[in-house]
Design an enzyme around this catalytic site. Structure first.
Site, PDB file in Angstrom:
ATOM      1  N   TYR A 192      -3.547 -12.306   2.551  1.00  0.00           N
ATOM      2  CA  TYR A 192      -3.221 -12.069   1.136  1.00  0.00           C
ATOM      3  C   TYR A 192      -2.088 -12.977   0.653  1.00  0.00           C
ATOM      4  O   TYR A 192      -2.295 -13.941  -0.078  1.00  0.00           O
ATOM      5  CB  TYR A 192      -2.832 -10.600   0.928  1.00  0.00           C
ATOM      6  CG  TYR A 192      -3.941  -9.626   1.217  1.00  0.00           C
ATOM      7  CD1 TYR A 192      -4.863  -9.291   0.231  1.00  0.00           C
ATOM      8  CD2 TYR A 192      -4.086  -9.034   2.467  1.00  0.00           C
ATOM      9  CE1 TYR A 192      -5.883  -8.389   0.481  1.00  0.00           C
ATOM     10  CE2 TYR A 192      -5.105  -8.135   2.731  1.00  0.00           C
ATOM     11  CZ  TYR A 192      -5.993  -7.814   1.732  1.00  0.00           C
ATOM     12  OH  TYR A 192      -7.003  -6.925   1.987  1.00  0.00           O
TER      13      TYR A 192
ATOM     14  N   TYR B 100     -13.001 -14.055   2.227  1.00  0.00           N
ATOM     15  CA  TYR B 100     -11.917 -13.136   2.615  1.00  0.00           C
ATOM     16  C   TYR B 100     -11.619 -13.268   4.110  1.00  0.00           C
ATOM     17  O   TYR B 100     -12.524 -13.233   4.944  1.00  0.00           O
ATOM     18  CB  TYR B 100     -12.362 -11.702   2.312  1.00  0.00           C
ATOM     19  CG  TYR B 100     -11.398 -10.636   2.779  1.00  0.00           C
ATOM     20  CD1 TYR B 100     -10.243 -10.372   2.068  1.00  0.00           C
ATOM     21  CD2 TYR B 100     -11.657  -9.906   3.934  1.00  0.00           C
ATOM     22  CE1 TYR B 100      -9.356  -9.396   2.500  1.00  0.00           C
ATOM     23  CE2 TYR B 100     -10.771  -8.925   4.371  1.00  0.00           C
ATOM     24  CZ  TYR B 100      -9.623  -8.680   3.654  1.00  0.00           C
ATOM     25  OH  TYR B 100      -8.751  -7.724   4.084  1.00  0.00           O
TER      26      TYR B 100
ATOM     27  N   LYS C 222       0.816  -1.213   0.000  1.00  0.00           N
ATOM     28  CA  LYS C 222       0.000   0.000   0.000  1.00  0.00           C
ATOM     29  C   LYS C 222       0.852   1.268   0.000  1.00  0.00           C
ATOM     30  O   LYS C 222       0.384   2.323  -0.436  1.00  0.00           O
ATOM     31  CB  LYS C 222      -0.988  -0.001   1.177  1.00  0.00           C
ATOM     32  CG  LYS C 222      -1.940  -1.199   1.198  1.00  0.00           C
ATOM     33  CD  LYS C 222      -2.624  -1.401  -0.129  1.00  0.00           C
ATOM     34  CE  LYS C 222      -3.597  -2.579  -0.204  1.00  0.00           C
ATOM     35  NZ  LYS C 222      -3.162  -3.888   0.302  1.00  0.00           N
TER      36      LYS C 222
END
Ligand code: PLP
Length: 328
Positions: free
Chosen positions: A287, A261, A51
């Site tokens: 992830y 998720y 990010k």
């Protein structure tokens, strides 16, 4: 690519290293394939991770627009939210986080440890929303309220995956190509986890041949991930003045997502453990753990061959929120 046309602030030391994982190669008994990692987890600010590449352009835009406040959205254990808080602190902006209880967990590790602990340390104002809430609408409403008080607010949605945010990974694609030239090799595949699509889309926007990019979806179901990633890649390419891609250029695998998720899979737990025990490296449970499980399966089955690059995207604070999953 005219990346220089976009305002950007430096948040980490580039290029991040590319390293070979020979012990994992040996553990798998690989022949005809070599495994490399790009260490996008190795960044000094806020614990690091993918990010920060997006935030270089997002905060660059926010500062160019004279904003004093940065609002974003995410799941309770969002890495993007944590790094937004850290980067905003570093640049002297206020951060507000609209966090949704997406994952059905209410144990103390998930509610309070990992990224949650860090969001508070970085001084962000955290708002909690119930499951299913429209967090972007809540962020926009909060921004209006603050604007009425005279603040200048920049808003971006989950994962920082706007076209401007995705520029960070278009830039990473150029970085990888320069490293390929130095190393004297060409990766057959550049592999990432796919959550809010910006990492895959940005790479596909910037790389010479977008078919080299492969992702494993961990959030959206496969068809939605394909649609969203192609759309974002093309919006990003439009910013860069590059021609649009077709569906065949976007390779996504849906086999590692599991139930949903943030819900662990056996393959994820095994992949995190293998990386830790063979290489002493940490990957995250939401992830990279799932995506790396897909890389290991692809290498074992021979679907992946040649020189394969796995992008380590950070997120290791998430491990502390998943202590119950690893203690079994
Ligand atoms: C957000 C994230 C990803 C996925 O990136 P997207 O751009 O959202 O698809 C991968 N790994 C980690 C650790 C992340 O935090």
């Amino acid at each position: 690519m005219n990346l220089d046309a976009f305002p950007r602030i430096a948040l980490f030391d580039a290029p991040t290293p590319i390293q070979r994982l020979e012990r994992v190669e040996n553990a798998l008994g690989l022949k005809g394939a070599r495994l490399f990692v790009k260490r996008d987890d190795l960044m000094g600010l806020g614990g690091g991770g993918n990010k920060l590449r997006k935030l270089e352009y997002l905060l660059g835009a926010a500062i160019a627009e004279d904003c004093d406040t940065f609002i974003t959205t995410g799941a309770r254990q969002s890495n993007h939210a944590r790094l937004s808080a850290a980067a905003a602190a570093r640049m002297g902006l206020k951060a507000e986080l609209m966090l949704t209880d997406t994952v059905p967990r209410d144990d103390p590790a998930y509610l309070h440890n990992g990224n949650q602990l860090l969001d508070g340390l970085f001084g962000a104002v955290v708002h909690h929303l119930p499951r299913g809430a429209d967090s972007l609408a809540a962020a926009q409403a909060r921004a209006e309220l603050l604007r009425a008080e005279g603040r200048k607010v920049y808003v971006v949605g989950s994962g920082g995956s706007s076209p401007v945010g995705a520029l960070g990974y278009a830039s990473c694609a150029a970085e990888i190509e320069a490293q390929e030239a130095e190393l004297g090799l060409r990766f057959s595949a550049v592999i990432v986890a796919n959550g809010s699509h910006g990492t895959h889309a940005g790479l596909a926007a910037g790389i010479d041949d977008p078919r080299r990019v492969l992702s494993f979806t961990v959030l959206a179901e496969l068809a939605e991930a394909e649609r969203g990633t192609l759309a974002l890649a093309n919006e990003t390419r439009a910013l860069l003045g590059r021609p649009a891609l077709e569906a065949e250029h976007i390779g996504i695998d849906g086999s590692q997502r599991g139930e949903a998720y943030g819900i662990p899979t056996e393959a994820m737990l095994a992949a995190v453990r293998l990386m830790a025990r063979q290489e002493g490296l940490l990957i995250d449970p939401v992830y990279s753990g799932k995506a790396f499980a897909g890389v290991l399966a692809g290498l074992r089955e021979g679907v992946l061959s040649g020189d394969v690059l796995f992008v380590m995207t950070g997120g290791t604070p998430g491990l502390y929120a998943y202590q119950p999953a690893f203690s079994g």
